[in-house]
Write a protein that holds these residues in place. Structure first.
Motif, PDB file in Angstrom:
ATOM      1  N   ALA A   1     -38.620   7.465  37.642  1.00  0.00           N
ATOM      2  CA  ALA A   1     -39.506   7.271  36.494  1.00  0.00           C
ATOM      3  C   ALA A   1     -38.703   7.072  35.211  1.00  0.00           C
ATOM      4  O   ALA A   1     -39.038   6.214  34.379  1.00  0.00           O
ATOM      5  N   ALA A   2     -37.631   7.851  35.055  1.00  0.00           N
ATOM      6  CA  ALA A   2     -36.792   7.728  33.855  1.00  0.00           C
ATOM      7  C   ALA A   2     -36.116   6.358  33.800  1.00  0.00           C
ATOM      8  O   ALA A   2     -36.061   5.721  32.731  1.00  0.00           O
ATOM      9  N   LEU A   3     -35.609   5.882  34.940  1.00  0.00           N
ATOM     10  CA  LEU A   3     -34.935   4.581  34.968  1.00  0.00           C
ATOM     11  C   LEU A   3     -35.917   3.443  34.691  1.00  0.00           C
ATOM     12  O   LEU A   3     -35.614   2.513  33.925  1.00  0.00           O
ATOM     13  N   LEU A   4     -37.114   3.505  35.285  1.00  0.00           N
ATOM     14  CA  LEU A   4     -38.109   2.459  35.053  1.00  0.00           C
ATOM     15  C   LEU A   4     -38.615   2.484  33.607  1.00  0.00           C
ATOM     16  O   LEU A   4     -38.824   1.428  32.999  1.00  0.00           O
ATOM     17  N   ALA A   5     -38.809   3.675  33.062  1.00  0.00           N
ATOM     18  CA  ALA A   5     -39.235   3.783  31.665  1.00  0.00           C
ATOM     19  C   ALA A   5     -38.177   3.190  30.737  1.00  0.00           C
ATOM     20  O   ALA A   5     -38.500   2.502  29.758  1.00  0.00           O
ATOM     21  N   THR A   6     -36.910   3.466  31.050  1.00  0.00           N
ATOM     22  CA  THR A   6     -35.817   2.886  30.260  1.00  0.00           C
ATOM     23  C   THR A   6     -35.845   1.366  30.329  1.00  0.00           C
ATOM     24  O   THR A   6     -35.689   0.684  29.305  1.00  0.00           O
TER      25      THR A   6
ATOM     26  N   PHE B   1     -37.993  17.073  28.974  1.00  0.00           N
ATOM     27  CA  PHE B   1     -37.160  16.181  29.776  1.00  0.00           C
ATOM     28  C   PHE B   1     -37.361  14.732  29.316  1.00  0.00           C
ATOM     29  O   PHE B   1     -36.403  13.964  29.168  1.00  0.00           O
ATOM     30  N   ALA B   2     -38.622  14.345  29.083  1.00  0.00           N
ATOM     31  CA  ALA B   2     -38.923  12.975  28.650  1.00  0.00           C
ATOM     32  C   ALA B   2     -38.274  12.656  27.310  1.00  0.00           C
ATOM     33  O   ALA B   2     -37.711  11.574  27.109  1.00  0.00           O
ATOM     34  N   LEU B   3     -38.324  13.607  26.380  1.00  0.00           N
ATOM     35  CA  LEU B   3     -37.715  13.381  25.066  1.00  0.00           C
ATOM     36  C   LEU B   3     -36.201  13.325  25.164  1.00  0.00           C
ATOM     37  O   LEU B   3     -35.550  12.579  24.418  1.00  0.00           O
ATOM     38  N   ALA B   4     -35.629  14.108  26.081  1.00  0.00           N
ATOM     39  CA  ALA B   4     -34.185  14.043  26.278  1.00  0.00           C
ATOM     40  C   ALA B   4     -33.776  12.672  26.800  1.00  0.00           C
ATOM     41  O   ALA B   4     -32.737  12.131  26.400  1.00  0.00           O
ATOM     42  N   VAL B   5     -34.583  12.090  27.677  1.00  0.00           N
ATOM     43  CA  VAL B   5     -34.306  10.740  28.169  1.00  0.00           C
ATOM     44  C   VAL B   5     -34.357   9.736  27.022  1.00  0.00           C
ATOM     45  O   VAL B   5     -33.490   8.856  26.899  1.00  0.00           O
ATOM     46  N   LEU B   6     -35.353   9.877  26.153  1.00  0.00           N
ATOM     47  CA  LEU B   6     -35.438   8.990  24.982  1.00  0.00           C
ATOM     48  C   LEU B   6     -34.188   9.126  24.115  1.00  0.00           C
ATOM     49  O   LEU B   6     -33.679   8.134  23.575  1.00  0.00           O
ATOM     50  N   ALA B   7     -33.710  10.352  23.950  1.00  0.00           N
ATOM     51  CA  ALA B   7     -32.517  10.567  23.129  1.00  0.00           C
ATOM     52  C   ALA B   7     -31.288   9.926  23.775  1.00  0.00           C
ATOM     53  O   ALA B   7     -30.448   9.338  23.081  1.00  0.00           O
ATOM     54  N   VAL B   8     -31.204  10.028  25.099  1.00  0.00           N
ATOM     55  CA  VAL B   8     -30.040   9.471  25.802  1.00  0.00           C
ATOM     56  C   VAL B   8     -30.011   7.949  25.689  1.00  0.00           C
ATOM     57  O   VAL B   8     -28.953   7.345  25.477  1.00  0.00           O
ATOM     58  N   ILE B   9     -31.173   7.304  25.817  1.00  0.00           N
ATOM     59  CA  ILE B   9     -31.208   5.835  25.779  1.00  0.00           C
ATOM     60  C   ILE B   9     -31.361   5.316  24.353  1.00  0.00           C
ATOM     61  O   ILE B   9     -31.431   4.100  24.148  1.00  0.00           O
ATOM     62  N   SER B  10     -31.409   6.237  23.384  1.00  0.00           N
ATOM     63  CA  SER B  10     -31.472   5.867  21.954  1.00  0.00           C
ATOM     64  C   SER B  10     -32.645   4.936  21.642  1.00  0.00           C
ATOM     65  O   SER B  10     -32.510   3.950  20.928  1.00  0.00           O
ATOM     66  N   THR B  11     -33.780   5.238  22.204  1.00  0.00           N
ATOM     67  CA  THR B  11     -34.985   4.467  21.920  1.00  0.00           C
ATOM     68  C   THR B  11     -35.799   5.181  20.857  1.00  0.00           C
ATOM     69  O   THR B  11     -36.120   6.354  20.996  1.00  0.00           O
ATOM     70  N   HIS B  12     -36.152   4.448  19.780  1.00  0.00           N
ATOM     71  CA  HIS B  12     -36.867   5.035  18.650  1.00  0.00           C
ATOM     72  C   HIS B  12     -38.356   4.697  18.762  1.00  0.00           C
ATOM     73  O   HIS B  12     -38.812   3.694  18.224  1.00  0.00           O
TER      74      HIS B  12
END
Length: 457
Positions: free
Chosen positions: A392-397, A149-160
């Motif tokens: 958590a996903a929104l704050l991490a973003t 789930f965490a990696l999917a969030v990274l993929a969605v926000i395009s963070t490398h």
């Protein structure tokens, strides 16, 4: 004067290649997981919600073996066994041949994982101390991290994220899985039948003996099924059987002379074969059957979130993970006098800690074990897990996205290959150990080459 020890330093090229290939598969699996959860959540809040509940509660299986289980239970006990088998393979590989075999490299992810599980559990317990209706039973729900789930969030926000941070996140999640498995086995076994548990040792031993001697992995399935059934009958959660079987699979392949070969062993071969089934089928189907909670509008959502169980889960996932992981990392830095690697800052650690607050698969599983599948409290658990994960996903973003320019620059440096030898230059600086794998092939290709040496030109 010696240079200070670095936290989140770049590893070897072979490890970077392996991690990159693994994370690509997990990212795809994470997207499918989110899709399964969204479909279930939408369906459960439509006029056709009764059809969803009927499907989830449909019973199949032989009653004589006490296996007439609902489809939802089959997903949690059966399909998640595939997920935990892969987790067990990865655990053993890391402790035998990965970074966790080196105490100095293992110190940070182990400390971070322990902090990231202990603090959420403490926060949940404090919030539910006054609960007189069994709310404390769910203390372990906010302790889990869902790497897919965490990696999917990274993929969605395009963070490398740079390789070091991705490796740390994965390693932390691996240790997190080990602790979660231990918690499930010890604290969520309501009754224990020693007879079936003792009998389960027989197929486990046979599996470990035959795993190196059979050419077709599917021949081992009867032993795996027998182990699963016996562990299920013992009262221990059946997914523990999958981990025990995974621990019997050898990590290091031996050569003809009996010595260790540098190539991947059967553990990595099995992981390559089974991980797509886990990420593409098992976990998304579990998410589909577990995430379908009827919210009942804003009033229903509000009612769920007034339960101290849901509040403890949300605060544990969001604040607990951030405080636990960042605090443990700071303590490691403080007492070892280690410094963050070049270009990294403490906000990066905080962002990663918030990302680890995305707890879904194992959190939902522990919620079902703690309060019973389909119970009112289980519904509140689902709302708490989904809400905490979203926050958590929104704050991490919000924390990681502004740093994306730095991450992109680091990623470009990690890919730069001026001499054209196929190995990025950063892995050849200062005598750095590079891959034993050919630089132009993936780890999976290397494994196939070693299994079929005649195919080499």
């Amino acid at each position: 004067m010696t240079s200070p020890t670095r936290l989140f330093s770049r590893g070897t090229y072979s490890e970077a290649v392996r991690i990159a290939a693994l994370l690509r598969r997990e990212t795809v699996g994470g997207v499918l997981l989110i899709l399964g959860a969204v479909i279930a959540l939408i369906w459960a809040n439509t006029p056709w919600s009764a059809a969803y509940e009927t499907l989830r509660d449909t019973r199949v299986g032989p009653s004589a073996l006490h296996l007439d289980l609902t489809l939802g239970t089959w997903a949690a006990d059966g399909l998640l066994a595939i997920f935990f088998f892969v987790a067990g393979l990865e655990l053993k590989r890391e402790f035998v041949a990965g970074d966790l075999r080196d105490p100095r490299k293992a110190a940070l992810p182990v400390a971070a994982a322990v902090g990231g599980m202990a603090v959420p559990a403490v926060i949940y317990t404090v919030i539910n101390l006054g609960s007189s209706d069994g709310g404390l039973t769910g203390w372990a729900i906010p302790t889990a991290t869902d790497i897919a789930f965490a990696l999917a969030v990274l993929a969605v926000i395009s963070t490398h994220l740079p390789a070091a941070l991705r490796t740390f996140l994965l390693t932390l999640a691996i240790v997190d899985d080990l602790l979660a498995i231990t918690i499930i086995a010890i604290f969520y076994t309501s009754s224990l039948a020693f007879g079936p548990l003792a009998l389960a040792l027989i197929p486990i031993a046979l599996f470990g003996f035959l795993v190196q001697r059979v050419r077709h992995w599917w021949l081992l399935l009867p032993l795996a099924v027998a182990t699963w059934v016996l562990v299920h009958e013992s009262g221990v959660h059946a997914t523990v059987a999958a981990v025990l079987l995974a621990f019997t699979v050898p990590v290091v392949r031996s050569d003809a002379a009996g010595g260790p070969d540098a190539g991947p062993g059967l553990a990595e071969h099995f992981e390559h074969r089974i991980r797509p089934i886990s990420a593409g089928i098992a976990v998304p189907v579990f998410a589909f059957f577990s995430a379908g909670v009827t919210v009942g509008g804003l009033s229903g959502l509000g009612a769920s979130l007034t339960d101290t169980v849901a509040v403890g889960i949300v605060v544990g996932l969001v604040a607990g993970k951030a405080i636990g992981i960042t605090g443990a990392t700071w303590l490691v830095s403080r007492f070892t006098k280690a410094e963050l690697d070049t270009d990294l800052r403490w906000p990066d650690v905080m962002g990663l800690s918030l990302l680890a607050g995305i707890g879904f698969t194992v959190s939902l599983l522990i919620g079902e074990l703690a309060f019973g599948s389909g119970s009112l409290r289980d519904e509140h658990v689902k709302v708490g897990v989904l809400t905490g994960t979203l926050i958590a996903a929104l704050l991490a973003t919000a924390v990681l996205k502004p740093r994306d320019r730095v991450y992109r620059r680091m990623a470009e440096a990690e890919a730069r290959d001026d001499d054209g030898d196929g190995i990025p230059d950063v892995y050849q600086e200062h005598g750095r150990d590079v891959a034993q794998t050919s630089p132009r092939e993936t780890v999976d290709e290397a494994a196939e080459r070693r299994r079929n040496p005649s195919a080499e030109s």
